[in-house]
Motif scaffolding. Structure first.
Motif, mmCIF file in Angstrom:
data_model
loop_
_atom_site.group_PDB
_atom_site.id
_atom_site.type_symbol
_atom_site.label_atom_id
_atom_site.label_comp_id
_atom_site.label_asym_id
_atom_site.label_seq_id
_atom_site.Cartn_x
_atom_site.Cartn_y
_atom_site.Cartn_z
ATOM 1 N N HIS A 1 0.877 -1.453 -0.427
ATOM 2 C CA HIS A 1 0.013 -0.232 0.086
ATOM 3 C C HIS A 1 0.400 1.530 -0.373
ATOM 4 C CE1 HIS A 1 -2.875 -2.279 0.157
ATOM 5 N NE2 HIS A 1 -2.884 -3.083 1.713
ATOM 6 N N PRO A 2 0.415 1.970 -0.470
ATOM 7 C CA PRO A 2 1.616 3.486 -0.594
ATOM 8 C C PRO A 2 1.148 4.304 0.848
ATOM 9 C CG PRO A 2 -1.273 3.797 -1.864
ATOM 10 C CD PRO A 2 -1.460 2.446 -1.562
ATOM 11 N N TRP A 3 1.744 4.239 1.543
ATOM 12 C CA TRP A 3 1.741 4.274 2.918
ATOM 13 C C TRP A 3 1.410 6.267 3.309
ATOM 14 C CZ3 TRP A 3 -1.133 0.616 5.049
ATOM 15 C CH2 TRP A 3 -0.130 -0.892 5.194
ATOM 16 N N THR A 4 2.871 6.920 2.267
ATOM 17 C CA THR A 4 2.772 7.879 2.462
ATOM 18 C C THR A 4 1.872 8.670 2.123
ATOM 19 O OG1 THR A 4 4.053 7.843 0.198
ATOM 20 C CG2 THR A 4 5.268 7.565 2.098
ATOM 21 N N ALA A 5 0.493 8.181 0.931
ATOM 22 C CA ALA A 5 -0.408 9.119 -0.064
ATOM 23 C C ALA A 5 -1.123 9.647 1.412
ATOM 24 C CB ALA A 5 -0.910 7.736 -0.633
ATOM 25 N N ARG A 6 -1.246 11.193 0.509
ATOM 26 C CA ARG A 6 -2.151 12.061 1.731
ATOM 27 C C ARG A 6 -3.171 12.875 0.463
ATOM 28 N NH1 ARG A 6 -0.079 9.165 4.526
ATOM 29 N NH2 ARG A 6 0.594 9.688 6.524
ATOM 30 N N SER B 1 -9.310 5.598 3.752
ATOM 31 C CA SER B 1 -8.854 5.577 2.011
ATOM 32 C C SER B 1 -8.955 4.530 1.036
ATOM 33 C CB SER B 1 -7.215 5.610 2.114
ATOM 34 O OG SER B 1 -6.427 4.648 0.644
ATOM 35 N N HIS C 1 -6.869 2.913 -0.677
ATOM 36 C CA HIS C 1 -5.392 2.210 -0.361
ATOM 37 C C HIS C 1 -6.469 1.041 0.300
ATOM 38 C CE1 HIS C 1 -4.526 5.127 -3.904
ATOM 39 N NE2 HIS C 1 -4.549 5.840 -2.891
ATOM 40 N N ASN D 1 -5.180 9.880 6.494
ATOM 41 C CA ASN D 1 -4.899 10.509 5.120
ATOM 42 C C ASN D 1 -4.616 12.039 5.029
ATOM 43 O OD1 ASN D 1 -6.426 8.153 3.465
ATOM 44 N ND2 ASN D 1 -7.871 8.529 4.792
#
Length: 252
Positions: free
Chosen positions: A97-102, A114, A116, A124
């Motif tokens: 998963h894109p853990w840094t996505a905000r 999310s 994701h 988020n």
């Protein structure tokens, strides 16, 4: 478990389960949701906080931030190992998963998840510098301690034990957050801190979910909850308000 009892009545009477083989399907689904929410929130939280380590004003602050990132990742791993007993690929999970996505800072998604992963909605939103990250950690770490205190008593024994081991670690994170915030307040950052408190308060509050959950009674019967969302949220509001007041801030 007595031979004449169903698993459902056994759980409703306060019984515990110890391995995946005797876990009913609905119980399993709720348990997996609980674990995924915790793991995803810890990994997303650690990823977000990692981005502000170098914004720390001094070595001590950067060490504390790095320690929090490390320990949150380790906390996620503890619970992920329990998930692996149910067939989850733990090795692949952390990179899946894109853990840094905000989202954008001004987004408002309420309690929405999310697209994701299963992180709490609060993870988020992006942090906006060191002061903002400290205030967010003050409020969210207090929420985590309250929630973990609840989850340490759940009926799936291996997970309850994992949460009991994690609780003192997260409690220390809460203490570090308050220490950092007190230093900022003493240095005259209360105006920026109050602004951040206003931003994060409703977003952290939303992490307790809906006070009108239709599943509360079912989760209680399963031994997966003892206290309602609204009761946990009220406890957080009281404790978080007290912390803010000690910092010279007002509850938003």
């Amino acid at each position: 478990m007595a031979e004449d009892m169903t698993i459902e009545s056994y759980l409703a009477a306060g019984g515990v389960l110890t391995n995946p083989t005797n876990v009913p399907p609905r119980y399993r689904a709720e348990l997996m949701k609980l674990m995924a929410t915790f793991v995803d929130s810890e990994l997303a939280g650690a990823a977000g906080f990692a981005d502000v380590i170098n914004a720390g004003p001094g070595i001590k602050e950067r060490i504390a931030a790095a320690k929090i990132v490390l320990e949150k990742t380790d906390n996620a791993d503890r619970v992920l190992r329990v998930m692996a007993e149910f067939g989850v690929d733990a090795d692949r999970y952390a990179s899946h998963h894109p853990w840094t996505a905000r989202l954008e800072r001004d987004a408002d998604i309420g309690m929405s998840r999310s697209d994701h992963d299963m992180r709490l909605a609060v993870f988020n939103y992006p942090l906006d510098g060191w002061v903002d990250s400290v205030v967010m950690n003050v409020l969210m770490s207090r929420a985590v301690v309250i929630q973990l205190t609840e989850f340490s008593l759940i009926s799936y024994q291996p997970l309850a034990e994992a949460f009991r081991a994690i609780l003192p670690v997260e409690t220390r994170h809460s203490e570090l957050a308050v220490e950092g915030a007190l230093k900022l307040a003493q240095e005259g950052a209360t105006s920026d801190m109050q602004k951040s408190a206003g931003y994060w308060w409703p977003r952290v509050a939303a992490s307790f979910g809906s006070g009108a959950s239709n599943k509360a009674a079912t989760l209680k019967e399963m031994g997966l909850r003892r206290t309602t969302n609204s009761e946990l949220k009220t406890r957080w509001e009281v404790e978080a308000s007290t912390v803010l007041e000690s910092l010279g801030l007002k509850r938003p």
